[in-house]
Design an enzyme around this catalytic site. Structure first.
Site, PDB file in Angstrom:
ATOM      1  N   ARG A  98     -10.083   4.034   5.114  1.00  0.00           N
ATOM      2  CA  ARG A  98      -8.636   3.812   4.964  1.00  0.00           C
ATOM      3  C   ARG A  98      -8.208   3.902   3.501  1.00  0.00           C
ATOM      4  NH1 ARG A  98      -6.137  -1.638   7.466  1.00  0.00           N
ATOM      5  NH2 ARG A  98      -6.722  -2.461   5.429  1.00  0.00           N
ATOM      6  N   ARG A 133       0.863  -1.183   0.000  1.00  0.00           N
ATOM      7  CA  ARG A 133       0.000   0.000   0.000  1.00  0.00           C
ATOM      8  C   ARG A 133       0.895   1.228   0.000  1.00  0.00           C
ATOM      9  NH1 ARG A 133      -3.117  -2.499   5.083  1.00  0.00           N
ATOM     10  NH2 ARG A 133      -4.421  -3.972   3.957  1.00  0.00           N
ATOM     11  N   ARG A 184     -12.581  -9.098   2.790  1.00  0.00           N
ATOM     12  CA  ARG A 184     -12.175  -8.815   4.160  1.00  0.00           C
ATOM     13  C   ARG A 184     -13.373  -8.806   5.109  1.00  0.00           C
ATOM     14  NH1 ARG A 184      -6.695  -6.516   4.353  1.00  0.00           N
ATOM     15  NH2 ARG A 184      -5.889  -7.216   2.361  1.00  0.00           N
TER      16      ARG A 184
HETATM   17  P1  ADP Z   1      -5.764  -3.412  10.850  1.00  0.00           P
HETATM   18  O1  ADP Z   1      -4.277  -3.295  11.034  1.00  0.00           O
HETATM   19  O2  ADP Z   1      -6.415  -4.223  11.920  1.00  0.00           O
HETATM   20  O3  ADP Z   1      -6.171  -3.837   9.470  1.00  0.00           O
HETATM   21  P2  ADP Z   1      -5.705  -0.485  11.002  1.00  0.00           P
HETATM   22  O4  ADP Z   1      -4.834  -0.260  12.184  1.00  0.00           O
HETATM   23  O5  ADP Z   1      -5.133  -0.220   9.649  1.00  0.00           O
HETATM   24  O6  ADP Z   1      -6.380  -1.939  11.047  1.00  0.00           O
HETATM   25  O7  ADP Z   1      -7.016   0.403  11.223  1.00  0.00           O
HETATM   26  C1  ADP Z   1      -8.010   0.517  10.203  1.00  0.00           C
HETATM   27  C2  ADP Z   1      -8.425   1.987  10.068  1.00  0.00           C
HETATM   28  O8  ADP Z   1      -9.189   2.362  11.226  1.00  0.00           O
HETATM   29  C3  ADP Z   1      -7.239   2.923   9.980  1.00  0.00           C
HETATM   30  O9  ADP Z   1      -7.529   3.944   9.039  1.00  0.00           O
HETATM   31  C4  ADP Z   1      -7.128   3.498  11.404  1.00  0.00           C
HETATM   32  O10 ADP Z   1      -6.600   4.797  11.390  1.00  0.00           O
HETATM   33  C5  ADP Z   1      -8.574   3.470  11.884  1.00  0.00           C
HETATM   34  N1  ADP Z   1      -8.741   3.226  13.331  1.00  0.00           N
HETATM   35  C6  ADP Z   1      -8.051   2.363  14.114  1.00  0.00           C
HETATM   36  N2  ADP Z   1      -8.519   2.376  15.394  1.00  0.00           N
HETATM   37  C7  ADP Z   1      -9.527   3.265  15.417  1.00  0.00           C
HETATM   38  C8  ADP Z   1     -10.425   3.739  16.455  1.00  0.00           C
HETATM   39  N3  ADP Z   1     -10.354   3.292  17.710  1.00  0.00           N
HETATM   40  N4  ADP Z   1     -11.354   4.653  16.114  1.00  0.00           N
HETATM   41  C9  ADP Z   1     -11.433   5.115  14.852  1.00  0.00           C
HETATM   42  N5  ADP Z   1     -10.627   4.733  13.825  1.00  0.00           N
HETATM   43  C10 ADP Z   1      -9.692   3.816  14.098  1.00  0.00           C
HETATM   44  P1  5GP Z   2      -3.308  -6.854   5.477  1.00  0.00           P
HETATM   45  O1  5GP Z   2      -3.348  -7.233   4.035  1.00  0.00           O
HETATM   46  O2  5GP Z   2      -4.502  -5.996   5.870  1.00  0.00           O
HETATM   47  O3  5GP Z   2      -1.991  -6.271   5.899  1.00  0.00           O
HETATM   48  O4  5GP Z   2      -3.476  -8.202   6.316  1.00  0.00           O
HETATM   49  C1  5GP Z   2      -4.567  -9.048   6.070  1.00  0.00           C
HETATM   50  C2  5GP Z   2      -4.661 -10.106   7.140  1.00  0.00           C
HETATM   51  O5  5GP Z   2      -3.498 -10.936   7.088  1.00  0.00           O
HETATM   52  C3  5GP Z   2      -4.725  -9.556   8.570  1.00  0.00           C
HETATM   53  O6  5GP Z   2      -5.738 -10.272   9.254  1.00  0.00           O
HETATM   54  C4  5GP Z   2      -3.376  -9.884   9.151  1.00  0.00           C
HETATM   55  O7  5GP Z   2      -3.440 -10.133  10.544  1.00  0.00           O
HETATM   56  C5  5GP Z   2      -3.039 -11.153   8.399  1.00  0.00           C
HETATM   57  N1  5GP Z   2      -1.606 -11.452   8.375  1.00  0.00           N
HETATM   58  C6  5GP Z   2      -0.562 -10.595   8.241  1.00  0.00           C
HETATM   59  N2  5GP Z   2       0.604 -11.268   8.292  1.00  0.00           N
HETATM   60  C7  5GP Z   2       0.293 -12.562   8.492  1.00  0.00           C
HETATM   61  C8  5GP Z   2       1.062 -13.759   8.657  1.00  0.00           C
HETATM   62  O8  5GP Z   2       2.286 -13.772   8.635  1.00  0.00           O
HETATM   63  N3  5GP Z   2       0.364 -14.911   8.831  1.00  0.00           N
HETATM   64  C9  5GP Z   2      -0.993 -14.969   8.864  1.00  0.00           C
HETATM   65  N4  5GP Z   2      -1.569 -16.141   9.062  1.00  0.00           N
HETATM   66  N5  5GP Z   2      -1.758 -13.880   8.705  1.00  0.00           N
HETATM   67  C10 5GP Z   2      -1.111 -12.692   8.527  1.00  0.00           C
END
Ligand code: ADP
Ligand code: 5GP
Length: 198
Positions: free
Chosen positions: A137, A44, A148
């Site tokens: 996001r 990304r 997702r």
């Molecule tokens: P994940 O790593 O679980 O996929 P992210 O950390 O990227 O999720 O969070 C998804 C989006 O939600 C991001 O844009 C982040 O800034 C936002 N976000 C995370 N926690 C909160 C919260 N408590 N309230 C509002 N927005 C949040």
């Molecule tokens: P993203 O593409 O949003 O970074 O991740 C998608 C999903 O893959 C998330 O649920 C994240 O926790 C999971 N993920 C990231 N790295 C790993 C990994 O090494 N192993 C597994 N099993 N899941 C992962």
């Protein structure tokens, strides 16, 4: 391997795992280290190879899996993800608390290993809020977003099964969620801080 217990963060994509773990890494420099996973998805904007993920191809990743280089691997939303042995060993060799961000399949597979981490699930307050966070996001295509959300439904169901996680945190207010996460890790944090003093 001895040292502090690792931490597995899991939960639906968009629940806030990266936000929370980046805060931990920033606030506790020299205490936590991130296990950099491999993935076949595209980076990304802003993501760095070797820091956020090791971005790779299906062929190269399969070759590594066949060689036994991975602790676990899974297919998520049309891409491969996996934790290599060296990504965890690199962090643990520095005596840091190793944070792994994996999906629910990863959680189940890690339970079959001797890693013995603390398992924490980060959950969104609702599906509606999760969808809004993912849309805001602006990182996913409509197809990837729908995949997702589908995976999130399964995750939300399975995460509440007894014994899967040590703690399930609902990430509504970010500061409150962060406090809960810090609290469950306090003992391990103190161990590392003590070791750093001597
Ligand atoms: P994940 O790593 O679980 O996929 P992210 O950390 O990227 O999720 O969070 C998804 C989006 O939600 C991001 O844009 C982040 O800034 C936002 N976000 C995370 N926690 C909160 C919260 N408590 N309230 C509002 N927005 C949040
Ligand atoms: P993203 O593409 O949003 O970074 O991740 C998608 C999903 O893959 C998330 O649920 C994240 O926790 C999971 N993920 C990231 N790295 C790993 C990994 O090494 N192993 C597994 N099993 N899941 C992962």
């Amino acid at each position: 391997m001895s040292g502090p217990r690792p931490v597995v963060l899991s939960g639906p994509s968009g629940a806030g795992k990266s936000t929370l773990l980046k805060k931990l890494l920033k606030d506790y420099e020299g205490v936590f280290g991130f296990s950099v996973s491999h993935t076949t998805r595209n980076p990304r904007p802003g993501e760095e190879d070797g820091k956020d993920y090791h971005f790779t191809t299906r062929e190269a990743m399969q070759e590594g899996i066949d060689k036994g280089d991975f602790i676990e691997n899974a297919e998520f939303s049309g891409n491969m993800y996996g934790t290599s042995k060296s990504s965890v060993e690199d962090v643990r060799a520095k005596n840091l608390i190793c944070i792994l961000d994996v999906d629910i399949q990863g959680v189940r597979n890690i339970k079959q290993t001797d890693l013995d981490p603390i398992y924490v699930s980060i959950q969104p307050p609702s599906m509606e809020i999760l969808e809004k966070r993912l849309r805001d996001r602006q990182t996913e295509t409509e197809e990837s977003l729908q995949k997702r959300l589908e995976a999130a439904r399964i995750d939300m169901e399975e995460s509440n099964e007894p014994g899967v996680f040590d703690l399930v945190i609902v990430n509504d207010d970010l500061d409150e969620a962060y406090e809960k996460l810090k609290n469950v890790l306090l003992e391990e944090i103190q161990k590392v801080q003590e070791a750093n003093k001597s």
